[in-house]
Motif scaffolding. Structure first.
Motif, PDB file in Angstrom:
ATOM      1  N   VAL A 156      -5.174  13.771  -3.918  1.00  0.00           N
ATOM      2  CA  VAL A 156      -6.438  13.016  -4.006  1.00  0.00           C
ATOM      3  C   VAL A 156      -6.457  11.789  -3.114  1.00  0.00           C
ATOM      4  CG1 VAL A 156      -6.832  13.845  -6.363  1.00  0.00           C
ATOM      5  CG2 VAL A 156      -5.756  11.603  -6.020  1.00  0.00           C
ATOM      6  N   LEU A 157      -5.281  11.316  -2.684  1.00  0.00           N
ATOM      7  CA  LEU A 157      -5.236  10.113  -1.854  1.00  0.00           C
ATOM      8  C   LEU A 157      -6.118  10.213  -0.607  1.00  0.00           C
ATOM      9  CD1 LEU A 157      -4.159   7.314  -1.111  1.00  0.00           C
ATOM     10  CD2 LEU A 157      -2.111   8.433  -0.160  1.00  0.00           C
ATOM     11  N   PRO A 158      -6.152  11.347   0.109  1.00  0.00           N
ATOM     12  CA  PRO A 158      -7.027  11.406   1.288  1.00  0.00           C
ATOM     13  C   PRO A 158      -8.502  11.152   0.967  1.00  0.00           C
ATOM     14  CG  PRO A 158      -5.460  13.221   1.317  1.00  0.00           C
ATOM     15  CD  PRO A 158      -5.333  12.565  -0.026  1.00  0.00           C
ATOM     16  N   TYR A 159      -8.921  11.494  -0.247  1.00  0.00           N
ATOM     17  CA  TYR A 159     -10.330  11.281  -0.617  1.00  0.00           C
ATOM     18  C   TYR A 159     -10.595   9.829  -0.979  1.00  0.00           C
ATOM     19  CZ  TYR A 159     -10.447  16.283  -0.357  1.00  0.00           C
ATOM     20  OH  TYR A 159     -10.363  17.574   0.107  1.00  0.00           O
ATOM     21  N   PHE A 160      -9.625   9.175  -1.609  1.00  0.00           N
ATOM     22  CA  PHE A 160      -9.754   7.735  -1.812  1.00  0.00           C
ATOM     23  C   PHE A 160      -9.844   7.024  -0.460  1.00  0.00           C
ATOM     24  CE2 PHE A 160      -7.711   8.314  -6.134  1.00  0.00           C
ATOM     25  CZ  PHE A 160      -8.732   7.739  -6.860  1.00  0.00           C
ATOM     26  N   ARG A 161      -8.987   7.420   0.475  1.00  0.00           N
ATOM     27  CA  ARG A 161      -8.963   6.768   1.780  1.00  0.00           C
ATOM     28  C   ARG A 161     -10.241   7.066   2.565  1.00  0.00           C
ATOM     29  NH1 ARG A 161      -5.681   7.823   5.546  1.00  0.00           N
ATOM     30  NH2 ARG A 161      -5.314   5.682   6.250  1.00  0.00           N
ATOM     31  N   ARG A 162     -10.737   8.307   2.466  1.00  0.00           N
ATOM     32  CA  ARG A 162     -11.953   8.664   3.196  1.00  0.00           C
ATOM     33  C   ARG A 162     -13.160   7.880   2.700  1.00  0.00           C
ATOM     34  NH1 ARG A 162     -13.856  14.902   3.472  1.00  0.00           N
ATOM     35  NH2 ARG A 162     -14.838  14.481   1.450  1.00  0.00           N
ATOM     36  N   ALA A 163     -13.186   7.599   1.403  1.00  0.00           N
ATOM     37  CA  ALA A 163     -14.321   6.873   0.821  1.00  0.00           C
ATOM     38  C   ALA A 163     -14.306   5.394   1.162  1.00  0.00           C
ATOM     39  CB  ALA A 163     -14.323   7.044  -0.700  1.00  0.00           C
ATOM     40  N   GLU A 164     -13.128   4.846   1.460  1.00  0.00           N
ATOM     41  CA  GLU A 164     -12.910   3.396   1.434  1.00  0.00           C
ATOM     42  C   GLU A 164     -13.143   2.714   2.780  1.00  0.00           C
ATOM     43  OE1 GLU A 164      -9.365   0.406  -0.196  1.00  0.00           O
ATOM     44  OE2 GLU A 164      -8.910   2.485   0.323  1.00  0.00           O
ATOM     45  N   ASP A 165     -13.762   1.549   2.704  1.00  0.00           N
ATOM     46  CA  ASP A 165     -13.811   0.621   3.824  1.00  0.00           C
ATOM     47  C   ASP A 165     -13.121  -0.657   3.365  1.00  0.00           C
ATOM     48  OD1 ASP A 165     -14.297  -0.613   6.215  1.00  0.00           O
ATOM     49  OD2 ASP A 165     -16.407  -1.034   5.805  1.00  0.00           O
ATOM     50  N   GLN A 166     -11.817  -0.659   3.461  1.00  0.00           N
ATOM     51  CA  GLN A 166     -10.978  -1.726   2.929  1.00  0.00           C
ATOM     52  C   GLN A 166     -11.036  -2.958   3.825  1.00  0.00           C
ATOM     53  OE1 GLN A 166      -8.981  -4.214   1.121  1.00  0.00           O
ATOM     54  NE2 GLN A 166      -8.780  -2.249   0.031  1.00  0.00           N
ATOM     55  N   GLU A 167     -11.433  -4.083   3.233  1.00  0.00           N
ATOM     56  CA  GLU A 167     -11.556  -5.338   3.975  1.00  0.00           C
ATOM     57  C   GLU A 167     -10.249  -5.722   4.655  1.00  0.00           C
ATOM     58  OE1 GLU A 167     -13.759  -9.346   2.774  1.00  0.00           O
ATOM     59  OE2 GLU A 167     -11.836  -9.175   1.749  1.00  0.00           O
ATOM     60  N   ARG A 168      -9.131  -5.375   4.063  1.00  0.00           N
ATOM     61  CA  ARG A 168      -7.834  -5.765   4.614  1.00  0.00           C
ATOM     62  C   ARG A 168      -7.356  -4.816   5.717  1.00  0.00           C
ATOM     63  NH1 ARG A 168      -4.774  -6.565  -1.231  1.00  0.00           N
ATOM     64  NH2 ARG A 168      -6.231  -8.105  -2.123  1.00  0.00           N
ATOM     65  N   GLY A 169      -8.104  -3.741   5.946  1.00  0.00           N
ATOM     66  CA  GLY A 169      -7.712  -2.782   6.967  1.00  0.00           C
ATOM     67  C   GLY A 169      -7.026  -1.567   6.374  1.00  0.00           C
ATOM     68  N   ALA A 170      -6.819  -0.561   7.204  1.00  0.00           N
ATOM     69  CA  ALA A 170      -6.239   0.701   6.763  1.00  0.00           C
ATOM     70  C   ALA A 170      -4.714   0.632   6.758  1.00  0.00           C
ATOM     71  CB  ALA A 170      -6.710   1.832   7.671  1.00  0.00           C
ATOM     72  N   ASN A 171      -4.110   1.393   5.861  1.00  0.00           N
ATOM     73  CA  ASN A 171      -2.661   1.629   5.864  1.00  0.00           C
ATOM     74  C   ASN A 171      -2.422   2.977   5.197  1.00  0.00           C
ATOM     75  OD1 ASN A 171      -2.752   1.213   3.036  1.00  0.00           O
ATOM     76  ND2 ASN A 171      -2.204  -0.952   3.232  1.00  0.00           N
ATOM     77  N   ALA A 172      -1.214   3.259   4.800  1.00  0.00           N
ATOM     78  CA  ALA A 172      -0.898   4.568   4.236  1.00  0.00           C
ATOM     79  C   ALA A 172      -1.659   4.857   2.946  1.00  0.00           C
ATOM     80  CB  ALA A 172       0.613   4.670   3.990  1.00  0.00           C
ATOM     81  N   LEU A 173      -2.057   3.807   2.220  1.00  0.00           N
ATOM     82  CA  LEU A 173      -2.726   4.000   0.942  1.00  0.00           C
ATOM     83  C   LEU A 173      -4.202   3.635   0.970  1.00  0.00           C
ATOM     84  CD1 LEU A 173       0.048   2.640  -1.454  1.00  0.00           C
ATOM     85  CD2 LEU A 173      -0.626   5.014  -1.135  1.00  0.00           C
ATOM     86  N   HIS A 174      -4.671   3.028   2.031  1.00  0.00           N
ATOM     87  CA  HIS A 174      -6.055   2.557   2.092  1.00  0.00           C
ATOM     88  C   HIS A 174      -6.746   3.036   3.363  1.00  0.00           C
ATOM     89  CE1 HIS A 174      -5.910  -0.001  -1.453  1.00  0.00           C
ATOM     90  NE2 HIS A 174      -4.721  -0.415  -1.061  1.00  0.00           N
ATOM     91  N   GLY A 175      -8.059   3.182   3.254  1.00  0.00           N
ATOM     92  CA  GLY A 175      -8.856   3.601   4.392  1.00  0.00           C
ATOM     93  C   GLY A 175      -9.762   2.496   4.878  1.00  0.00           C
ATOM     94  N   ALA A 176     -10.203   2.599   6.101  1.00  0.00           N
ATOM     95  CA  ALA A 176     -11.173   1.662   6.672  1.00  0.00           C
ATOM     96  C   ALA A 176     -12.244   2.477   7.379  1.00  0.00           C
ATOM     97  CB  ALA A 176     -10.500   0.714   7.647  1.00  0.00           C
ATOM     98  N   GLY A 177     -13.479   1.998   7.300  1.00  0.00           N
ATOM     99  CA  GLY A 177     -14.577   2.690   7.952  1.00  0.00           C
ATOM    100  C   GLY A 177     -15.303   3.678   7.076  1.00  0.00           C
ATOM    101  N   GLY A 178     -14.883   3.827   5.816  1.00  0.00           N
ATOM    102  CA  GLY A 178     -15.569   4.719   4.890  1.00  0.00           C
ATOM    103  C   GLY A 178     -16.832   4.082   4.336  1.00  0.00           C
ATOM    104  N   PRO A 179     -17.586   4.809   3.517  1.00  0.00           N
ATOM    105  CA  PRO A 179     -18.856   4.285   3.006  1.00  0.00           C
ATOM    106  C   PRO A 179     -18.714   3.148   1.991  1.00  0.00           C
ATOM    107  CG  PRO A 179     -18.764   6.694   2.856  1.00  0.00           C
ATOM    108  CD  PRO A 179     -17.384   6.220   3.149  1.00  0.00           C
TER     109      PRO A 179
END
Length: 541
Positions: free
Chosen positions: A124-147
């Motif tokens: 499920v992690l890829p879907y959390f990352r795909r959804a996320e636009d994390q203010e701190r930027g992307a890493n192995a657990l977080h996404g950036a640029g998502g909705p």
């Protein structure tokens, strides 16, 4: 994007909440398919739906919330507990407390152990990352640029800082990312907000899709039942502006109404326990006994304190000048108390000796009130909420009648096991110890709730029974599993019915150890891929 109602669509999504918005938007990325999203509530035009603290105005709003209520709860002195649920574009993500918490990695690995293939944390992690636009930027657990915009909180009240320092005094680690490698520890929450504004599922997913002609969003459409053709869901019946309408689905119907509305619609359509359906006068389309069972919710109880310095939100809210300054700060900098979520700092902790991971979540609030969403106290105050993360208690959703406009019967069965009662008592005791530390105790003038009257474990439990409340995370009522007794399989297909899936918090076999908005969005994201994969398989066959 239009709201004109067609006669048919490839996919009909019922419920524009956290999962439904994500699912409909992702499906409509394919311009060759038509997607219709039905929502019983209105468009999200009320300005309080977009200001973070607006949940205080909208959670019990007469039209923006369903304002549900449990049946009398046996372990809560027969009290009925209010259950607000969102009734607008964005669903509960438009009226919730904004906290972005995924739950523990082990939650999803446990789902996989229960037979839910494809639902481990790694899956499920890829879907959390795909959804996320994390203010701190992307890493192995977080996404950036998502909705979905995920941001650091913009108001760091001295009391909230002291709460984190208090946890450190008691030996809990500092944790600046509750969605990182581990959940345990104390820190500030992150929120679903963008530049100070709420980022609901509607804002995140529907607003960017406005230009798509193949996505049709229909507000004010109260679904009343599925159009069944034998063992196939061929469409949805709904009421709009007093007229009864039918919308056919040439490929699939996907229910995203949440843990109350999705099982309720299945039951109204004759899909559920045959004995119950017959007793309600509903023709049985498919005997599926687990529909409406396995209901879980996080339960909370709150400690409240009088503060000895004018640093709480109470002081500013109860002053005309303070209100002016709060409004000005939000207008000019998109910061300050109007950006406050339903928990500024928090702690995930273990209070039971048998727990390997946190079993209690704390929401710290730099304000206090007699009841949720009521006027703040006229003295400086603060609140520590203790919430059990993995309740053993299980409840049910059932029909009150065959009338689709009659609200479902909710039996939460809070505190029905000894483990749940013990966990809540220990949670309150740890909350008190936090208030007595050097860091937080320096601000405490007196504990006002429950106070000295709740000293022993028995007295604390009595207080919890008398005042405890939902923390708004119902789930589990259309349980996913690999076993034939589950409601949906790991592809989220309703067992025994063609052309029908469920995608929302109701499919959780066990509630996640944290807030449920982010996981519900993940479920919508993953369901979109499952639906697309199923379509490719049909074309290849």
């Amino acid at each position: 994007m239009s709201d004109a109602v067609p006669e048919s669509a490839d996919y009909v999504v019922v419920g524009a909440g956290s999962a439904g918005c994500a699912l409909a938007a992702r499906l409509s990325e394919d311009p060759t398919v038509r997607v219709v999203l039905l929502e019983a509530g209105s468009r999200d035009r009320n300005p309080w739906l977009h200001v973070p603290i607006g949940y205080a105005k909208t959670m019990y709003h007469p039209t923006l919330s369903w304002n549900l209520m449990t049946q009398p709860e046996p372990e809560l002195e027969g009290r009925q507990v209010p259950w607000p649920r969102g009734r607008t574009l964005g669903g509960s993500s438009a009226i919730n407390g904004l906290l972005y918490v995924r739950g523990q990695h082990a939650d999803y690995d446990h789902w996989r152990q229960l037979g839910c293939t494809g639902w481990s944390f790694e899956d499920v992690l890829p879907y959390f990352r795909r959804a996320e636009d994390q203010e701190r930027g992307a890493n192995a657990l977080h996404g950036a640029g998502g909705p979905l915009s995920v941001s650091d909180i913009r108001d760091r009240n001295p009391l909230a800082v002291a709460f984190i320092e208090a946890a450190a005094e008691l030996g809990f680690p500092r944790n600046d990312d509750f969605n990182g490698e581990t959940q345990e520890g104390a820190g500030f929450y992150q929120t679903t907000s963008r530049r100070g504004w709420r980022c609901s599922a509607a804002t995140a997913y529907l607003k960017p899709a406005r230009g798509r002609a193949n996505l049709i969003v229909v507000p004010d459409a109260h679904s009343t039942g599925l159009l069944m053709e034998g063992r196939r869901a061929a469409g949805v019946r709904f009421k709009r502006h007093g007229a009864g309408l039918t919308l056919r689905a040439t490929r699939e119907v996907i229910l995203c109404g949440g843990a109350i509305a999705s099982p309720h619609l299945l039951l109204l359509s004759g899909i559920g326990p045959a004995e119950h359906l017959q007793a309600m006068g509903v023709a049985v389309a498919h005997d599926l006994p687990a529909v409406g069972t396995n209901l879980q919710d996080h339960f909370q109880a709150r400690l409240q304190f009088r503060v000895n310095k004018p640093v709480s939100m109470n002081s500013r809210t109860n002053s005309r000048w303070g209100q002016f300054l709060m409004g000005a700060e939000f207008a000019l900098r998109r910061s300050g108390p109007l950006t406050v979520s339903a928990g500024t700092s928090g702690l995930f902790a273990r209070v039971l000796p048998t727990s390997e991971t946190p079993d209690v979540q704390y929401h710290f609030l730099p304000f206090s009130a007699d009841k949720t969403m009521e006027k703040l106290h006229d003295f400086p105050g603060m609140t520590i909420s203790a919430c059990q993360l993995r309740p053993e208690s299980r409840g049910t959703i059932s029909l009150a009648s065959a009338d689709p406009h009659a609200k479902a019967l909710i039996h939460a069965n809070y505190l029905s096991t000894e483990t749940d009662r013990r966990c809540m008592v220990e949670g309150i005791k740890l909350g008190r110890r936090l208030s007595q530390t050097r860091a937080l105790g320096a601000f405490v003038e007196a504990e006002i709730v429950p106070g000295a009257a709740a000293a022993s474990d028995e007295e604390i439990l009595a207080f919890i029974r008398r005042t405890g409340n939902t923390i708004y995370h119902p789930s589990g009522t259309c349980r996913m599993g690999g076993d034939p007794a589950s409601v949906v399989d790991p592809e989220l297909r309703v067992r025994g019915i063609e052309g029908l899936r469920v995608a929302d918090a109701s499919i959780m076999p066990t509630v996640v150890s944290g807030n449920t908005n982010a996981p519900a969005i993940m479920i919508g994201e993953k369901c979109a891929d499952l639906v697309k994969a199923g379509a490719r398989q049909r074309l290849a066959a």
